[in-house]
Structure formats: C-alpha cells, structure tokens
Design an enzyme around this catalytic site. Structure first.
Site, PDB file in Angstrom:
ATOM      1  N   HIS A  84       0.821  -1.400   0.300  1.00 49.32           N
ATOM      2  CA  HIS A  84       0.219  -0.068  -0.272  1.00 49.32           C
ATOM      3  C   HIS A  84       0.963   1.427  -0.013  1.00 49.32           C
ATOM      4  O   HIS A  84       0.431   2.236  -0.382  1.00 49.32           O
ATOM      5  CB  HIS A  84      -1.030  -0.026   1.551  1.00 49.32           C
ATOM      6  N   ASP A 220       0.974  -8.004   2.802  1.00 54.61           N
ATOM      7  CA  ASP A 220       1.594  -6.073   2.244  1.00 54.61           C
ATOM      8  C   ASP A 220       2.728  -6.040   2.041  1.00 54.61           C
ATOM      9  O   ASP A 220       3.873  -4.840   2.535  1.00 54.61           O
ATOM     10  CB  ASP A 220       1.250  -5.150   2.895  1.00 54.61           C
ATOM     11  N   SER A 651       4.040   2.057   8.375  1.00 57.70           N
ATOM     12  CA  SER A 651       3.592   0.955   6.844  1.00 57.70           C
ATOM     13  C   SER A 651       5.371   1.511   6.325  1.00 57.70           C
ATOM     14  O   SER A 651       5.873   2.408   5.936  1.00 57.70           O
ATOM     15  CB  SER A 651       2.521   1.987   6.450  1.00 57.70           C
TER      16      SER A 651
HETATM   17  N1  ARG Z   1      -4.366   0.114   7.695  1.00 66.31           N
HETATM   18  C1  ARG Z   1      -3.434   0.400   7.582  1.00 66.31           C
HETATM   19  C2  ARG Z   1      -2.637   2.277   7.360  1.00 66.31           C
HETATM   20  O1  ARG Z   1      -3.005   2.440   7.392  1.00 66.31           O
HETATM   21  C3  ARG Z   1      -3.048   0.051   5.871  1.00 66.31           C
HETATM   22  C4  ARG Z   1      -4.627   0.742   4.509  1.00 66.31           C
HETATM   23  C5  ARG Z   1      -4.482   0.799   3.287  1.00 66.31           C
HETATM   24  N2  ARG Z   1      -5.133  -0.328   3.264  1.00 66.31           N
HETATM   25  C6  ARG Z   1      -6.384  -0.036   3.002  1.00 66.31           C
HETATM   26  N3  ARG Z   1      -7.714  -1.368   2.633  1.00 66.31           N
HETATM   27  N4  ARG Z   1      -7.212   0.770   2.900  1.00 66.31           N
HETATM   28  O2  ARG Z   1      -3.169   2.778   7.550  1.00 66.31           O
HETATM   29  N1  GLU Z   2      -0.832   1.735   7.610  1.00 63.75           N
HETATM   30  C1  GLU Z   2      -0.082   1.934   8.577  1.00 63.75           C
HETATM   31  C2  GLU Z   2       0.130   3.609   7.252  1.00 63.75           C
HETATM   32  O1  GLU Z   2      -0.045   3.536   6.163  1.00 63.75           O
HETATM   33  C3  GLU Z   2       0.272   1.656   9.841  1.00 63.75           C
HETATM   34  C4  GLU Z   2      -0.639   1.292   9.690  1.00 63.75           C
HETATM   35  C5  GLU Z   2      -0.707   2.621  11.435  1.00 63.75           C
HETATM   36  O2  GLU Z   2      -1.007   2.713  11.651  1.00 63.75           O
HETATM   37  O3  GLU Z   2      -0.672   2.011  12.829  1.00 63.75           O
HETATM   38  O4  GLU Z   2       1.528   3.999   8.198  1.00 63.75           O
END
Ligand code: ARG
Ligand code: GLU
Length: 716
Positions: A84, A220, A651
């Site tokens: 991502h 990922d 991330s």
């Molecule tokens: N929750 C993770 C992070 O902030 C992954 C975000 C990307 N994936 C998604 N399904 N939107 O941010």
């Molecule tokens: N998915 C998050 C990112 O894009 C990391 C997850 C979190 O917030 O811990 O940085």
C-alpha cells in the site's frame, strides 16, 4: 507507611500512561532504553542501532516517499516496503494493456527494473540535539507570537549554516511540544525503480474488510531498488546510474518466531498525542470521533451502493473508498478502545497524582498549579470550533470532488486578485494536472448524491451559526436533492469544459464564468463561515493549547523524574520495541500471534473483490511447494503481531529480531488497539507485520525471482 505503600502501588501498577510502548529517537537510547531492550532479550547495543562513526542499522532505514518507511535488504540497494506504500508508484507504471497492480510484476534483470519517476527515499545521515541553539536566546516572558518568530529565525539561520554536502538537506524539528529541538541531515535518493510486486489480490487480500483487523492474511509488500551515480551518491534518474551500495543492509532471518520473542520496529511514525490531558482525550474519543465517523459513514454508504451495483464503478471508486474507509474504521476502533480500557479515567487518576506531587512542592505548584484548570477551560471553549472545523472539512471537501474543484476555483480567483495574471497562471499550471486525475476518478452523479447526503447531515446536525444561509431553510431529502441539482447544474462537471474556461488569456472573463456558478458561490459561503466564525477561534485556541501543552510536558518530566518520556511521533526516525504476543480482544476470546497460509485459503472467495486469489497461487498451495519458508507447523507463516508501539508512517517499517535480522514488515495495527495514538495499553495494542517467510515464499515460488533472494543474506 501507608503513604509509602500507596506510592509503591502507584509506581508498580501503573506506568499510568506510558508503561511499555514509546517511540524513541535512535540517538537517545543509550543507557536506560538500551538496558530495557536488552532486558526483553535484545542482543544488540545502542551503537549497533545508531552510530555516526561507523555503519549501523539506521543506515538501512529510509523514509519512503512522503509518508511510509522502507528498508535496504541487499548489498545492491534492494528496498522493501508495503504494497500500500508502493501502490501509487505501481499504479502510475501501469497501463490498460499492462496492469501491474492486477497482474503483479517481477523484473528478471536489472534492465527490466522500472524507474518510478517522482518517487524518493530519504536516509538520515545524522541527528543532533540543537535545543541550546534554538532556544538559547528565547525569553519565555515574550508574547507567544514573538517567541515563535524568534525561534523560526534561529531555525532558519542554523539550517543555512549547518555544514552539509551538496547532495544533503537539513531539517530542524520541535520535540516534546517545543521543549527540545533536533536537527536531521538527510540524503535523498531520486532514482528509485520498481523490482517486484505480487498481484494486488495477494498484496491487498482482504482489503477493507480485513483492514485494521487481526487475524490478517495479506502480503502487504512491494520491492524497489535505489540507484545512485557512479560515486554511489544521490542523483536524478539516469541510464548511467548503478544500484546503490548501502552502508548497511538488513540480513534476513527465517528462524522460528515464538511468543514473547523480542522485536524492534524502526521507521518514521507520523503523529501521536500521548501526553494530552484527560479532557482532551475525552473530547477526541467521545465528541470529535463520532462526528467524523458518522460523516464518513454517510459518504461510504452512498458510494458503496453504487459500487455494489456496477463493476466499472467499483474499480473507479475502489481507491477513493479505501482512503475514506481507512480512517473511518480507525476512528471507530480508537473511540471504542479509549472507552473500553477506561483511558480517560486512568488519565484522571494520573492527573490526581500529578496534583498530589505539586502539593508537596510549593515551588513547582506556583509554576504548574494552573495547568490542568487552564486545560479544562481552554478545551471547553475549543470544543465547538474543533468539531465545526472538522465537520466542515469532512462534510464539504474530504469526500466531494466537485466541491474541491469549486474551492480551487475560489483560490485561483484569489491568486489573480493578489498576484495578477502571473499568480493565476502559476496556480493554474499546478492545478490542471491534478484536476485531470481527479476528474478521471470521479463519477459526477455519485459525487452529487454524496453531496446531497452530506450537506443534509451538516445542515441538520450543526450549530445554526455555522450553517450557510443558503441551506438553513432546507429540511427534507427532496429539498436537499433539489439544492444538489442546482449546484451540479454546472459548466464544470467535466474536465474538458473546465479546461476550456480556465485555460484562457481572458482571465476576467474566466472569473466571471466562475462567479455564475452556484457551486462557486456555495464554496465561498462555506469558506466565509470558516474564515470568520470557525478558523480564527480554532487557531487562536489551538495555539494557546499547544503552548500550555508545552508547559505541561515540561512539568510532567520534572514531576515524574523516575519515568522516561518519549517525544510524540512527528515523522522523524524512531525505534519502538516489544514482544511477539497474542491478546484477548473480548471476553473468552484469545487471538494467537501468528497466522498461516491456511488462513488465506480459508478466506478465499472466488470472484469476490476482496478475497479472490490467482489460480497460480492456488496451484502452488495445492502442490505444497513451500520450499524452506515454513515454520514448525510445516506451513508458511503469513502475518504476526507484537506489542510494538507504531502509528501511521510506520507502514513498511522493518521488524527486527534480537540480533537485528529482518523478520517481518510492519503494515497495520489491530482494531481494538488503534487508540494507541492517544493512549498505549500493552494489553490490547498490537502492531501487525507480514512474516518475512511469506514474502520470500512469494518472491521465490510465485514470482520466480530467485535472483532477488540470491542477493540477500538469509540466516537459517
Ligand atoms: N490501515 C493501514 C494503514 O493505515 C492500511 C491502509 C491501506 N489499506 C486499506 N484497505 N485502506 O493505514
Ligand atoms: N497502515 C499504516 C500506514 O500506512 C500503518 C498502520 C498504523 O497506523 O499503525 O502507515
């Protein structure tokens, strides 16, 4: 005796708000943090992690693009980050005929690696404490704005006089709310190339349904390579460039991972607010989050309805929907988590102890006795503006493309008024390519429906003084639909006609066309409310709150000398450490810390847009051709969780074992623990990582890219 006992209980039980957890600057861990890490099993020293005399682990860690982390995993500059995080770059390299996101991509030679124009990665060369140089001549009795402008001047002059190489840049940032300043010297590499990525069905497996959840089963990751000039220095893209030779790269361990094993996560966490007073946490979790959640939910409901009915719409809106859904879901978890661990009450207890300590120290009480009461009155005054500021952005601009266009037209007009034709043309040149992409991703009838739903919600649920006159009298669905029809009866509903108006030498004429647009006038009306009734109060109160928070931070560090305080995250390089651990999300339920490839197959739903899998993956699974990427169960571990304190920006961060070998790739947190940005609770806060063995398995068996594995140093 009783008093001593109570104090002891307090010291033991508590760690009231910052027990474990914490995100430390790597140049500050020598001593107590290093010892604590070693107590948990770490075999490294602080010098192995951060050193400016010789190479150290920090030389393998980069900020990837603007908001993620990456790490170097071979002597030839191979770079690992999340799927991502690479998503945008991979999307830009994709075409209709050659959709790399959908099909995956594996360069089988250096020549096949694809330049990702515009992508940069940033190494941190060194970090210096420059607090004395920035605050040395600052008199705290000066008014807030004068103090700040002196500080800005000091930052500016120190940035300019710091000795750096011509390929380096300098950044100076405040820490502990401005009680400390650190300087960062950075090396920014600009020739980054895509090397390998699995199909998104594997990389994004589970998509929004699984997002922020455990157990998890997506790989990922994506792989890039850093290229440098002949002297191994950063350079713009050139065919002559060669793979970068890093000062350090991470060896990879495929050894067993067990519960309670030490882990360390190294990266660039974006933002935490760990030292807010109870009243602020209460406001965020119980007032602000519910408003933001419900507005996003209304937008997602409309988009979801269209997406379910039409495959083309689903594709077009997938990434927009995911973007809105990401924080919608995070805030739900945050709000519930704060309440389920009673974070507000625990912070209040902590504040009692703070006051108790002040009572015993008259000098400190004279300085700090006012803080909590001042917070109470400031936050009470702040609340309506905090909510309005967020509600305006979320209701009118975050999820509604057409209103963003209208708001940009307002800015374009202002550029013309303030800077003449040159101002107009300059902004126009930046705006057009951006809007082109935006129109490509927008369906005007969906946008209009989202608009009608959100405007109605805002009009009916906001304080009357913050509601624009043009929608004050509207009540029914029909009235809001009619209002939306009026706004979207526009010359700007498609990109070509927008260009035919904006891209002109007769700017006065273009502005007169803007001004006939009902949407333009509506955006202006909203901006006026924001600029006259919301932002001035919001800004003034936030500045006061921040200044108070600076004093409170200083007070906490003085009154709790037995504690180590980490500075809140601010997109600078940090380490956080913990242990592999499962958790109890709710009564009678325990989550194991490791998931396996069997779980991928369990979730597989042929044809589903989130849980489908490529035939090749299924075939490999069926043949059980797992190579030596299995664990003691004989199966390939997919993801695992640990107690590392991470946030957005982490991330793509590497998870390292006790010896500094790469064992996992951080990509998310568990839902129950997303409140760790405000309050870290070791019982339910977990970060989620892809197991490096799942990554190697896919590179080798799915991508047939053994050449990449041969570059790495694998420890068995
Ligand atoms: N929750 C993770 C992070 O902030 C992954 C975000 C990307 N994936 C998604 N399904 N939107 O941010
Ligand atoms: N998915 C998050 C990112 O894009 C990391 C997850 C979190 O917030 O811990 O940085």
């Amino acid at each position: 005796m009783k008093k001593l006992f109570i104090t002891l209980i307090f010291l033991l039980s508590a760690n009231y708000f910052f027990a474990q957890g914490g995100m430390w600057l790597p140049n500050t861990i020598k001593g107590s943090i290093e010892k604590d890490m070693q107590r948990l099993g770490m075999k490294l020293t602080a010098d192995d992690i951060y050193n400016t005399e010789k190479s150290s682990i920090k030389d393998a860690i980069v900020q990837f693009g603007g908001g993620c982390t990456g790490e170097v995993i071979s002597p030839k500059g191979l770079l690992l980050t999340n799927h991502h995080c690479g998503y945008g770059a991979i999307q830009r390299l994709s075409t209709m005929e050659n959709n790399l996101l959908k099909n995956g991509f594996w360069a089988q030679s250096f020549e096949e690696e694809l330049p990702a124009k515009g992508l940069t990665v940033t190494f941190i060369d060194r970090i210096e404490d420059v607090t004395g140089k920035i605050l040395g001549n600052i008199n705290n009795d000066l008014p807030l704005n004068e103090r700040q402008s002196l500080i800005d001047k000091n930052i500016d002059s120190l940035s300019k006089t710091t000795q750096i190489e011509d390929y380096q840049t300098v950044e100076i940032k405040p820490f502990y709310y401005g009680n400390k300043y650190y300087l960062f010297v950075k090396n920014i590499f600009k020739d980054i190339r895509l090397v390998g990525v699995a199909p998104e069905s594997i990389g994004k497996f589970g998509a929004d349904t699984d997002n922020w959840m455990w157990p998890r089963h997506n790989a990922d990751f994506s792989i890039f390579r850093i290229y440098a000039d002949k002297n191994n220095l950063p350079a713009e893209y050139s065919e002559e460039n060669v793979p970068y030779t890093p000062k350090h790269f991470l060896p990879i361990s495929v050894k067993e991972i067990n519960e309670d094993d030490f882990t360390l996560v190294f990266g660039f966490p974006g933002r935490t607010q760990e030292y807010l007073p109870a009243i602020a946490v209460d406001q965020i979790a119980n007032k602000l989050d519910p408003v933001r959640i419900s507005i996003r939910e209304a937008a997602l409901n409309v988009m979801g309805k269209y997406m379910r009915n039409d495959e083309a719409t689903r594709l077009k809106y997938a990434s927009k929907f995911a973007g809105i859904a990401n924080y919608w879901k995070k805030w739900i978890g945050e709000s519930q988590g704060i309440n389920s661990v009673h974070a507000v009450e625990k912070k209040k207890e902590f504040e009692k102890e703070f006051l108790h300590r002040l009572d015993k120290n008259p000098e400190a009480k004279a300085k700090y006795g006012h803080l909590l009461a001042d917070f109470d009155s400031l936050y009470a005054a702040f609340e309506p503006y905090n909510i309005a500021q967020n509600a305006i952005y979320e209701s009118f601009f975050r999820s509604i493309d057409f209103m963003r266009v209208m708001s940009y037209l307002n800015r374009l007009k202002n550029y013309y008024i303030n800077n003449g034709a040159a101002g107009y043309d300059g902004f126009k040149a930046r705006l057009l390519p951006y809007l082109k992409g935006m129109y490509k991703g927008m369906d005007i009838s969906i946008d209009k429906d989202v608009f009608a739903a959100l405007v109605k919600k805002y009009a009916l649920e906001s304080k009357p003084e913050f509601v624009p006159g043009s929608i004050k009298a509207l009540k029914t669905d029909r009235e809001f639909k009619e209002f939306a029809n009026k706004i979207y009866n526009s010359k700007f509903t498609d990109y070509d006609s927008l260009v035919s108006i904006i891209d002109t030498t007769d700017i006065d004429w273009a502005i007169s066309v803007f001004e006939q647009e009902p949407g333009f006038e509506f955006a202006k009306e909203i901006n006026e409310i924001s600029d006259t009734k919301v932002s001035p109060n919001y800004n003034e109160l936030s500045a006061k709150i921040n200044d108070l928070q600076k004093e409170y931070m200083k007070a906490l560090m003085e009154m709790f000398p037995e504690k180590s305080f980490f500075p809140d995250a601010n997109s600078t390089l940090r380490i956080t450490y913990g242990q592999v651990k499962g958790y109890h999300p709710r009564d009678a339920v325990y989550y194991e810390p490791v998931s396996h490839i069997e779980g991928v197959i369990e979730k597989y739903k042929p044809g589903d847009y989130e849980f489908d899998l490529p035939q090749k993956f299924l075939d490999i699974y069926k043949s059980k051709d797992f190579g030596n990427y299995t664990d003691k169960t004989g199966s390939v571990p997919a993801c695992f969780i640990a107690t590392n304190h991470t946030t957005g920006g982490n991330s793509g961060s590497p998870a390292l074992d006790a010896e500094g070998n790469l064992i996992g790739l951080n990509f998310d947190r568990v839902w129950e623990g997303t409140m760790s940005d405000l309050y870290y609770d070791p019982s339910i806060c977990r970060n989620i990582m892809v197991d490096v063995r799942y990554i190697l398995f896919l590179i080798d068996k799915y991508g047939n890219a053994k050449r990449l594995i041969d570059e790495m140093e694998i420890k068995k």
